[in-house]
Design a protein around this motif. Structure first.
Motif, short mmCIF file in Angstrom:
data_model
loop_
_atom_site.label_atom_id
_atom_site.label_comp_id
_atom_site.label_asym_id
_atom_site.label_seq_id
_atom_site.Cartn_x
_atom_site.Cartn_y
_atom_site.Cartn_z
N SER A 172 -30.23 -53.26 -19.11
CA SER A 172 -31.25 -54.17 -18.58
C SER A 172 -30.78 -54.78 -17.26
O SER A 172 -31.56 -54.89 -16.31
CB SER A 172 -31.56 -55.28 -19.58
OG SER A 172 -32.19 -54.76 -20.72
N VAL A 189 -34.67 -52.45 -9.71
CA VAL A 189 -36.06 -52.87 -9.50
C VAL A 189 -36.13 -53.95 -8.42
O VAL A 189 -37.02 -53.93 -7.56
CB VAL A 189 -36.68 -53.38 -10.83
CG1 VAL A 189 -38.01 -54.09 -10.57
CG2 VAL A 189 -36.88 -52.21 -11.79
N ASN A 190 -35.18 -54.88 -8.42
CA ASN A 190 -35.16 -55.93 -7.40
C ASN A 190 -34.86 -55.36 -6.03
O ASN A 190 -35.42 -55.83 -5.02
CB ASN A 190 -34.12 -56.99 -7.78
CG ASN A 190 -34.53 -57.81 -8.99
OD1 ASN A 190 -35.71 -57.88 -9.33
ND2 ASN A 190 -33.57 -58.41 -9.67
N ARG A 191 -33.97 -54.36 -5.98
CA ARG A 191 -33.70 -53.70 -4.69
C ARG A 191 -34.96 -53.05 -4.15
O ARG A 191 -35.26 -53.12 -2.94
CB ARG A 191 -32.60 -52.65 -4.86
CG ARG A 191 -31.21 -53.19 -5.04
CD ARG A 191 -30.20 -52.06 -5.15
NE ARG A 191 -30.09 -51.34 -3.88
CZ ARG A 191 -29.25 -51.65 -2.92
NH1 ARG A 191 -28.42 -52.66 -3.05
NH2 ARG A 191 -29.20 -50.94 -1.80
N LYS A 199 -42.28 -52.16 -16.00
CA LYS A 199 -41.85 -52.29 -14.61
C LYS A 199 -40.90 -51.16 -14.21
O LYS A 199 -40.86 -50.75 -13.04
CB LYS A 199 -41.18 -53.64 -14.37
CG LYS A 199 -39.88 -53.84 -15.15
CD LYS A 199 -39.27 -55.21 -14.89
CE LYS A 199 -37.98 -55.41 -15.68
NZ LYS A 199 -37.40 -56.76 -15.44
N ASP A 236 -32.72 -53.98 -13.81
CA ASP A 236 -33.30 -55.11 -13.07
C ASP A 236 -32.78 -55.14 -11.63
O ASP A 236 -33.54 -55.43 -10.69
CB ASP A 236 -32.95 -56.43 -13.75
CG ASP A 236 -33.77 -56.67 -15.01
OD1 ASP A 236 -34.77 -55.96 -15.22
OD2 ASP A 236 -33.40 -57.57 -15.79
N SER A 237 -31.50 -54.83 -11.45
CA SER A 237 -30.93 -54.80 -10.10
C SER A 237 -31.62 -53.76 -9.23
O SER A 237 -31.95 -54.03 -8.07
CB SER A 237 -29.43 -54.52 -10.18
OG SER A 237 -28.86 -54.47 -8.89
N SER A 265 -26.29 -48.93 -5.18
CA SER A 265 -27.42 -48.40 -5.94
C SER A 265 -27.09 -47.09 -6.66
O SER A 265 -27.47 -46.91 -7.82
CB SER A 265 -28.63 -48.20 -5.02
OG SER A 265 -28.32 -47.31 -3.96
N PHE A 320 -35.51 -47.85 -2.26
CA PHE A 320 -34.56 -48.87 -2.68
C PHE A 320 -33.64 -49.32 -1.55
O PHE A 320 -32.87 -50.27 -1.72
CB PHE A 320 -33.68 -48.33 -3.81
CG PHE A 320 -34.45 -47.83 -5.00
CD1 PHE A 320 -34.68 -48.64 -6.10
CD2 PHE A 320 -34.95 -46.52 -5.03
CE1 PHE A 320 -35.38 -48.18 -7.21
CE2 PHE A 320 -35.65 -46.05 -6.13
CZ PHE A 320 -35.87 -46.88 -7.22
N ALA A 340 -38.06 -53.90 -4.76
CA ALA A 340 -38.98 -54.95 -4.31
C ALA A 340 -38.57 -55.50 -2.95
O ALA A 340 -39.43 -55.86 -2.12
CB ALA A 340 -39.03 -56.07 -5.35
N HIS A 341 -37.26 -55.56 -2.70
CA HIS A 341 -36.77 -56.11 -1.44
C HIS A 341 -36.99 -55.16 -0.27
O HIS A 341 -37.41 -55.58 0.82
CB HIS A 341 -35.27 -56.42 -1.57
CG HIS A 341 -34.64 -56.91 -0.31
ND1 HIS A 341 -34.85 -58.20 0.18
CD2 HIS A 341 -33.82 -56.29 0.59
CE1 HIS A 341 -34.18 -58.35 1.31
NE2 HIS A 341 -33.54 -57.22 1.58
#
Length: 347
Positions: free
Chosen positions: A166, A173-175, A214, A170-171, A143, A188, A177-178
């Motif tokens: 991008s 943001v996905n971290r 987002k 996105d990576s 990260s 994160f 969310a996880h």
């Protein structure tokens, strides 16, 4: 910033720099030759030198730009990555450094490339190094490395760069969310460690370029989370490096390190620039004020005699060593705030 102008003394910067680059560590105010150099520190020193030259136009600062950039260029390997640790005898200890080192180098190259004050030759050298580095970006997994790279890319023009940005954004943001599955843990990862504010800062930078809602949503939420952790007892108190803060664990209060104040100041400044929220500018100033005595021991980390910055705050008081990361972080964050305030006055 008046506070920075009043305390800034470049003597320690030149003391810590020889004809190779900036030394990594210091024993009190003396360069520690045994520990040699790192590309990490010379990349950040490059940003500092560019900012100093932008602000004051002194030829000795441009000379530092050439020296630190030469170090970073020499550190880059054929595959586009960067070696990091170098001995005093100018021998790199590894074939390639960490992803953090890669990201910081890209940040430094992007900042230098974007500066209107830099000579054409400097920009051309940065552009060549960036082109060599770009193919490595999709391989980044950690990260902090992704975040530093994202900040660097936000300073570089081009459709290919937008696409890479991008992917990195996105990576992250996905971290988020996880890992951010609980209301009391909006982060994160499962721990708060070093340079924490770099992660939301990178998403504010990405939002300013890409304009995706987002990105700013996650940037705001994550920055608010670490603000709740680090602003208390009337000042900024970064997560301590002797234990950090693990999810469901206890906050480590010490040692407080200068890199955290720098990252927090720059993150809040980016938040203010992206949102116009005046509270973010105030928090940027309070983060920087940590260096000047608004901290847990109520003592300035800036040594008026040497121009250096102490390496942190321990349970027993200040760490009196004055290494590269400390003085460079102090200068970058102070100069960034000063540059912003000058722009506001001109408007």
């Amino acid at each position: 910033m008046n506070q920075f102008a009043e305390t800034f003394n470049d003597a320690h910067i030149f003391r810590m720099t020889d004809d190779t680059g900036m030394f990594q560590h210091a024993r009190y105010s003396l360069p520690d030759l045994l520990e040699g150099y790192t590309t990490d520190d010379n990349a950040r020193a490059l940003i500092m030198a560019v900012m100093l030259y932008e602000s004051l136009q002194k030829p000795e600062y441009l000379a530092l730009v050439y020296r630190y950039l030469s170090f970073v260029l020499y550190a880059q390997n054929e595959s586009g990555g960067f070696r990091n640790f170098m001995t005093y005898s100018r021998i790199f200890k590894e074939k390639e450094g960490s992803e953090d080192c890669f990201g910081r180098c890209l940040w430094a190259l992007g900042y230098t490339l974007s500066s209107s004050a830099m000579p054409c030759g400097v920009k051309e050298a940065c552009n060549a190094a960036v082109k060599r580095a770009l193919p490595r970006i999709p391989t980044l997994e950690w990260s902090h490395g992704q975040a530093y790279a994202l900040i660097g890319l936000s300073l570089i023009e081009g459709a290919e760069v937008d696409c890479l940005m991008s992917g990195l954004a996105d990576s992250l943001v996905n971290r988020f969310a996880h890992f951010a599955g609980e209301k009391d843990w909006r982060w994160f990862e499962n721990s708060l460690t070093y340079g924490n504010a770099v992660l939301p800062w990178s998403l504010f930078a990405a939002y300013s370029r890409l304009g995706q809602d987002k990105l700013i949503d996650v940037a705001r939420e994550s920055l608010e989370f670490i603000d709740q952790v680090t602003f208390y007892d009337g000042c900024f108190r970064p997560v301590g490096c002797k234990g950090w803060l693990v999810r469901h664990g206890e906050l480590a209060r010490y040692d407080e390190q200068p890199i955290e104040a720098c990252a927090a100041a720059l993150a809040h400044l980016a938040a203010h620039q992206a949102t116009g929220n005046s509270a973010m500018l105030e928090l940027a100033q309070r983060s920087f004020a940590w260096y000047l005595g608004e901290n847990s021991c109520r003592e300035s980390l800036i040594d008026a005699e040497t121009g250096g910055c102490c390496d942190g705050i321990t349970p027993d008081g200040l760490n009196r060593n004055q290494g590269a990361e400390s003085i460079v972080g102090y200068c970058i964050s102070g100069l960034a705030l000063a540059q912003y305030e000058r722009k506001v006055i001109l408007l």
